[in-house]
Design a protein around this motif. Structure first.
Motif, short mmCIF file in Angstrom:
data_model
loop_
_atom_site.label_atom_id
_atom_site.label_comp_id
_atom_site.label_asym_id
_atom_site.label_seq_id
_atom_site.Cartn_x
_atom_site.Cartn_y
_atom_site.Cartn_z
N SER A 100 -20.46 5.52 20.08
CA SER A 100 -19.57 4.65 19.30
C SER A 100 -20.17 4.35 17.93
O SER A 100 -21.39 4.40 17.74
CB SER A 100 -19.29 3.35 20.06
N ASP A 101 -19.29 4.04 16.99
CA ASP A 101 -19.70 3.68 15.63
C ASP A 101 -18.87 2.44 15.22
O ASP A 101 -17.78 2.58 14.64
CB ASP A 101 -19.46 4.86 14.68
N ARG A 108 -5.31 14.65 17.89
CA ARG A 108 -6.40 13.67 17.65
C ARG A 108 -7.51 13.88 18.70
O ARG A 108 -8.70 13.90 18.36
CB ARG A 108 -5.85 12.24 17.71
N PHE A 159 -5.04 1.24 18.43
CA PHE A 159 -6.27 1.92 18.01
C PHE A 159 -7.39 1.65 19.02
O PHE A 159 -8.10 2.57 19.44
CB PHE A 159 -6.66 1.45 16.60
N THR A 198 -11.40 14.70 18.26
CA THR A 198 -12.48 13.82 18.72
C THR A 198 -13.34 14.52 19.78
O THR A 198 -14.51 14.18 19.95
CB THR A 198 -11.95 12.46 19.27
N VAL A 206 -9.43 4.46 21.05
CA VAL A 206 -10.87 4.61 20.80
C VAL A 206 -11.68 4.39 22.09
O VAL A 206 -12.67 5.09 22.31
CB VAL A 206 -11.32 3.67 19.65
N VAL A 259 -11.66 7.60 23.75
CA VAL A 259 -12.50 8.57 23.02
C VAL A 259 -13.97 8.33 23.37
O VAL A 259 -14.71 9.29 23.66
CB VAL A 259 -12.27 8.47 21.49
N ILE A 260 -14.38 7.07 23.37
CA ILE A 260 -15.79 6.75 23.65
C ILE A 260 -16.15 7.17 25.09
O ILE A 260 -17.23 7.69 25.35
CB ILE A 260 -16.07 5.25 23.38
N LYS A 311 -21.80 14.87 18.27
CA LYS A 311 -22.66 13.70 18.50
C LYS A 311 -23.63 13.97 19.65
O LYS A 311 -24.82 13.64 19.56
CB LYS A 311 -21.80 12.47 18.81
N ARG A 364 -17.53 2.19 11.57
CA ARG A 364 -16.37 3.07 11.31
C ARG A 364 -15.10 2.44 11.92
O ARG A 364 -14.04 2.42 11.28
CB ARG A 364 -16.66 4.45 11.91
N GLU A 365 -15.23 1.92 13.14
CA GLU A 365 -14.06 1.31 13.80
C GLU A 365 -13.55 0.12 12.98
O GLU A 365 -12.34 -0.03 12.78
CB GLU A 365 -14.42 0.84 15.20
#
Ligand SMILES: O=C(O)C(=O)C[C@]1(C(=O)O)C=C[C@@H](O)C=C1
Length: 98
Positions: free
Chosen positions: A48-49, A29, A78, A33, A82, A85-86, A40, A52-53
């Motif tokens: 961030s989106d 994953r 999650f 990402t 995330v 990831v951000i 991006k 989508r989240e």
């Protein structure tokens, strides 16, 4: 060895396999990402989106319910992933602007 000790050992062998699979899946994953972060950053897209989240949280909560997993836990897991990831996406954007 007692029956209980043998059973515990058997269950722990499964836990070991599941934990290993989770580590491998998380690594995949993050590999994915990382590419999203680079894409991006290269195109000036926000890290961030939230839309989508939101959609993914709704989906994962539904799947968790079907799988008899606590949906709150699924959402927390999650959110935890995330957030990391951000953080990586922001570092990628900084590196791209240097
Ligand atoms: O899909 C994206 O746009 C991503 O950056 C991936 C991801 C995710 O890890 O699922 C991370 C941050 C966004 O806020 C939404 C989703």
């Amino acid at each position: 060895m007692t029956d209980a000790t043998t059973e515990l050992q058997r269950l722990r062998a499964s836990i070991d396999n599941i934990d290993a699979a989770l580590v491998f899946m998380l690594a995949e994953r993050f590999r994915c990402t990382k590419q999203v972060g680079e894409l991006k950053a290269a195109h000036g897209m926000p890290a961030s989106d939230p839309g989508r989240e939101e959609r993914q949280i709704a989906r994962l909560r539904r799947l968790a319910e079907e799988a008899d997993l606590d949906p709150e836990f699924a959402q927390k897991w999650f959110g935890f992933v995330v957030a990391e990831v951000i953080r990586h996406h922001r570092i990628a954007a900084e590196d791209a602007s240097d």
